[in-house]
Design a protein around this motif. Sequence first.
Motif, PDB file in Angstrom:
ATOM      1  N   SER A   1      24.608 -17.150  -0.771  1.00  0.00           N
ATOM      2  CA  SER A   1      23.843 -18.029  -1.655  1.00  0.00           C
ATOM      3  C   SER A   1      23.607 -19.379  -0.994  1.00  0.00           C
ATOM      4  CB  SER A   1      24.591 -18.217  -2.982  1.00  0.00           C
ATOM      5  OG  SER A   1      23.853 -19.051  -3.851  1.00  0.00           O
ATOM      6  N   VAL A   2      22.366 -19.859  -1.089  1.00  0.00           N
ATOM      7  CA  VAL A   2      21.983 -21.164  -0.537  1.00  0.00           C
ATOM      8  C   VAL A   2      21.370 -21.993  -1.661  1.00  0.00           C
ATOM      9  CG1 VAL A   2      20.531 -22.360   1.140  1.00  0.00           C
ATOM     10  CG2 VAL A   2      21.545 -20.151   1.733  1.00  0.00           C
ATOM     11  N   THR A   3      21.793 -23.243  -1.788  1.00  0.00           N
ATOM     12  CA  THR A   3      21.251 -24.152  -2.796  1.00  0.00           C
ATOM     13  C   THR A   3      20.139 -24.992  -2.178  1.00  0.00           C
ATOM     14  OG1 THR A   3      23.388 -24.285  -3.913  1.00  0.00           O
ATOM     15  CG2 THR A   3      21.787 -25.999  -4.429  1.00  0.00           C
ATOM     16  N   VAL A   4      18.983 -25.013  -2.819  1.00  0.00           N
ATOM     17  CA  VAL A   4      17.829 -25.749  -2.315  1.00  0.00           C
ATOM     18  C   VAL A   4      18.056 -27.246  -2.515  1.00  0.00           C
ATOM     19  CG1 VAL A   4      15.344 -26.119  -2.525  1.00  0.00           C
ATOM     20  CG2 VAL A   4      16.297 -23.812  -2.829  1.00  0.00           C
ATOM     21  N   ALA A   5      17.950 -28.009  -1.442  1.00  0.00           N
ATOM     22  CA  ALA A   5      18.061 -29.468  -1.512  1.00  0.00           C
ATOM     23  C   ALA A   5      16.666 -30.073  -1.602  1.00  0.00           C
ATOM     24  CB  ALA A   5      18.796 -30.004  -0.291  1.00  0.00           C
TER      25      ALA A   5
ATOM     26  N   LEU B   1      11.035 -23.073   2.431  1.00  0.00           N
ATOM     27  CA  LEU B   1      11.559 -21.738   2.699  1.00  0.00           C
ATOM     28  C   LEU B   1      11.856 -21.579   4.196  1.00  0.00           C
ATOM     29  CD1 LEU B   1      12.307 -19.147   1.241  1.00  0.00           C
ATOM     30  CD2 LEU B   1      10.014 -18.278   1.725  1.00  0.00           C
ATOM     31  N   SER B   2      11.053 -22.221   5.032  1.00  0.00           N
ATOM     32  CA  SER B   2      11.279 -22.173   6.478  1.00  0.00           C
ATOM     33  C   SER B   2      12.639 -22.757   6.836  1.00  0.00           C
ATOM     34  CB  SER B   2      10.170 -22.930   7.212  1.00  0.00           C
ATOM     35  OG  SER B   2      10.427 -22.965   8.604  1.00  0.00           O
ATOM     36  N   ILE B   3      13.004 -23.865   6.201  1.00  0.00           N
ATOM     37  CA  ILE B   3      14.302 -24.491   6.470  1.00  0.00           C
ATOM     38  C   ILE B   3      15.434 -23.585   6.019  1.00  0.00           C
ATOM     39  CG2 ILE B   3      15.799 -26.422   5.794  1.00  0.00           C
ATOM     40  CD1 ILE B   3      13.312 -28.185   5.690  1.00  0.00           C
ATOM     41  N   LEU B   4      15.290 -22.950   4.852  1.00  0.00           N
ATOM     42  CA  LEU B   4      16.327 -22.035   4.371  1.00  0.00           C
ATOM     43  C   LEU B   4      16.520 -20.868   5.330  1.00  0.00           C
ATOM     44  CD1 LEU B   4      15.779 -21.806   0.494  1.00  0.00           C
ATOM     45  CD2 LEU B   4      17.050 -23.480   1.814  1.00  0.00           C
TER      46      LEU B   4
ATOM     47  N   ARG C   1       7.740 -21.401  -3.530  1.00  0.00           N
ATOM     48  CA  ARG C   1       7.659 -22.472  -4.526  1.00  0.00           C
ATOM     49  C   ARG C   1       9.077 -22.822  -4.986  1.00  0.00           C
ATOM     50  NH1 ARG C   1       3.019 -19.308  -5.617  1.00  0.00           N
ATOM     51  NH2 ARG C   1       4.063 -18.002  -7.177  1.00  0.00           N
ATOM     52  N   LEU C   2       9.735 -23.683  -4.208  1.00  0.00           N
ATOM     53  CA  LEU C   2      11.134 -24.023  -4.429  1.00  0.00           C
ATOM     54  C   LEU C   2      11.278 -25.324  -5.205  1.00  0.00           C
ATOM     55  CD1 LEU C   2      12.447 -23.256  -0.834  1.00  0.00           C
ATOM     56  CD2 LEU C   2      12.547 -21.747  -2.819  1.00  0.00           C
ATOM     57  N   ARG C   3      12.396 -25.447  -5.897  1.00  0.00           N
ATOM     58  CA  ARG C   3      12.737 -26.693  -6.580  1.00  0.00           C
ATOM     59  C   ARG C   3      14.179 -27.057  -6.243  1.00  0.00           C
ATOM     60  NH1 ARG C   3      13.439 -22.637 -10.180  1.00  0.00           N
ATOM     61  NH2 ARG C   3      15.413 -22.660 -11.351  1.00  0.00           N
ATOM     62  N   ALA C   4      14.468 -28.344  -6.222  1.00  0.00           N
ATOM     63  CA  ALA C   4      15.810 -28.800  -5.894  1.00  0.00           C
ATOM     64  C   ALA C   4      16.821 -28.214  -6.876  1.00  0.00           C
ATOM     65  CB  ALA C   4      15.865 -30.324  -5.923  1.00  0.00           C
TER      66      ALA C   4
ATOM     67  N   ARG D   1      16.800 -12.796  -3.088  1.00  0.00           N
ATOM     68  CA  ARG D   1      16.544 -12.889  -4.516  1.00  0.00           C
ATOM     69  C   ARG D   1      16.799 -14.306  -5.001  1.00  0.00           C
ATOM     70  NH1 ARG D   1      21.825  -9.229  -6.208  1.00  0.00           N
ATOM     71  NH2 ARG D   1      23.417 -10.834  -5.854  1.00  0.00           N
ATOM     72  N   SER D   2      16.188 -14.645  -6.143  1.00  0.00           N
ATOM     73  CA  SER D   2      16.361 -15.979  -6.723  1.00  0.00           C
ATOM     74  C   SER D   2      16.062 -15.912  -8.211  1.00  0.00           C
ATOM     75  CB  SER D   2      15.445 -16.999  -6.052  1.00  0.00           C
ATOM     76  OG  SER D   2      15.653 -18.288  -6.588  1.00  0.00           O
ATOM     77  N   GLN D   3      16.900 -16.557  -9.008  1.00  0.00           N
ATOM     78  CA  GLN D   3      16.684 -16.627 -10.454  1.00  0.00           C
ATOM     79  C   GLN D   3      15.806 -17.843 -10.745  1.00  0.00           C
ATOM     80  OE1 GLN D   3      20.218 -17.016 -12.856  1.00  0.00           O
ATOM     81  NE2 GLN D   3      19.182 -16.328 -14.706  1.00  0.00           N
ATOM     82  N   LEU D   4      14.591 -17.597 -11.238  1.00  0.00           N
ATOM     83  CA  LEU D   4      13.651 -18.682 -11.516  1.00  0.00           C
ATOM     84  C   LEU D   4      14.051 -19.438 -12.770  1.00  0.00           C
ATOM     85  CD1 LEU D   4      10.250 -16.911 -10.722  1.00  0.00           C
ATOM     86  CD2 LEU D   4      11.750 -18.204  -9.182  1.00  0.00           C
ATOM     87  N   ASN D   5      14.520 -18.710 -13.751  1.00  0.00           N
ATOM     88  CA  ASN D   5      15.000 -19.299 -14.995  1.00  0.00           C
ATOM     89  C   ASN D   5      15.919 -18.270 -15.643  1.00  0.00           C
ATOM     90  OD1 ASN D   5      13.203 -17.445 -16.519  1.00  0.00           O
ATOM     91  ND2 ASN D   5      11.576 -18.784 -15.760  1.00  0.00           N
TER      92      ASN D   5
END
Length: 486
Positions: free
Chosen positions: A124-128, A133-136, A162-165, A183-187
């Motif tokens: 798991s990676v947390t978006v800062a 997405l390239s950085i992740l 389309r990432l959010r902090a 995978r990612s949980q949008l909401n």
Amino acid sequence: MGHHKSKSPRYPKSHLMAASGIAAALSIFLLVIPTTEVEAKKTLVQLELQDMQLDNSKPALSEELDALISETVTISSPLELTSTSESLNTAASPEVVQAGISLQPLADTQEVAEQVVAAPEWTSVTVASGDTLSILFQNVGLSANTLHGVLDSSKDAKAFSRLRAGQQVEFKLDDNGELLGMRSQLNKLETIQIERDGDSYAFSKDVIEPEISTRFANGSIDSSLFVAAQNAGLSHNLTMQMANIFGYDVDFAREIRQGDNFEVLFEEKHVDDQRVGTGNILAARFTNRGRTFTAVRYTDSSGNSSYYRADGTSMRKAFIRTPVEFARISSRFNPGRRHPVLNKIRAHKGVDYAAATGTPIKATGDGRVVHVGRKGGYGNTVIIKHGQTYQTLYAHMSRYANGIRTGSNVNQGQVIGYVGATGLATGPHLHYEFQVSGRHVDPLSVKLPASDPIAKSERTKFMALSEQMMASLDQQGATQLAQLDD
């Protein structure tokens, strides 16, 4: 003197067998002692002595050998288990083999191997703030080619960009560090995922269908609509919905007064008894400066939803009053105004709305864009023509919205640009003009044309719903007042 040759002592055959057994047992013991360098999962092997017959004349030797061979020893890994077995097969003397020593593993070799080889784990990676997405991908060791492969696999896969902090993105890699899935949980209701499918990737979305219930909220305005709505339990989204619904009749930039009040019936979404969001406003009443406005959401037989007043007349007008949400009016329509920059009398043919740079600007009516670009002191300007009679102008923009160009059609409420201070402007604001048949009029006082009422074919069904909704608002309000009195 004669010389006598010394003779080697001769031992009974049973003694030789016993000594050979001890040597073999010691070899086994030394072979299976684990080294300190091995950290793999250990397993137990039991050495057993089966029906071994020793000379009764040497009971001590028999007991020592018996104790030694029947010790439980520890081997270090499945690989050592194999090599130890081979050593036993080749190094043990025939006498020991004949004596019946056998290895009986307590854990099957294949089972141990399955325990050691673990399945790929999710990382798991947390978006800062500022992450792409390239950085992740770089952070987890994935190449730019893999990134392009994911994004090019389908149109839906671009949702990952389309990432959010604060968002969590999970990666699953194989033993070679290649991507198996993401995978990612949008909401709380939506999770997106891709899985490697041969040389490409397959996209999927899991959507949880929430349970929908109806909630009631009401409030009285002391300082602002947002504060009153928040105190009543309305989300920001619901507050904006209410402002948009009544925006044709109420100017929220200048007409809100202390003591104004509202009542709202709205949809609330639940998953496992936990609130996960809100839906549409179903019915509402808003009292502004002593005047009460009503709204009922209705979906017609074609599946189109819109808001109407409780009597079936349209909430929607050809124009909304304000192009910027909740902005402060900094300058009104004034034909004899002295210009703040030029310092001479120049008519102010519109209304200025002070707002922060970047605040969205909305088209006040459906129409066709007839100008996009610089326009003298107006700076960046958009002009929209609405049929043959009406025209609106939006000036001093910092930038235009995507897709806004001369000749394009826009819908009422569509964002066309963002507040700025280009041209002759002392600070960030929107200058808004309204023309009727080529003549400038005050946008705040002009009577706006209304849209069509509910269709005759839908009226009976609508009025039944409307009466039910208004009765529900009355009942909920009375219940809440009774609870407060108690």
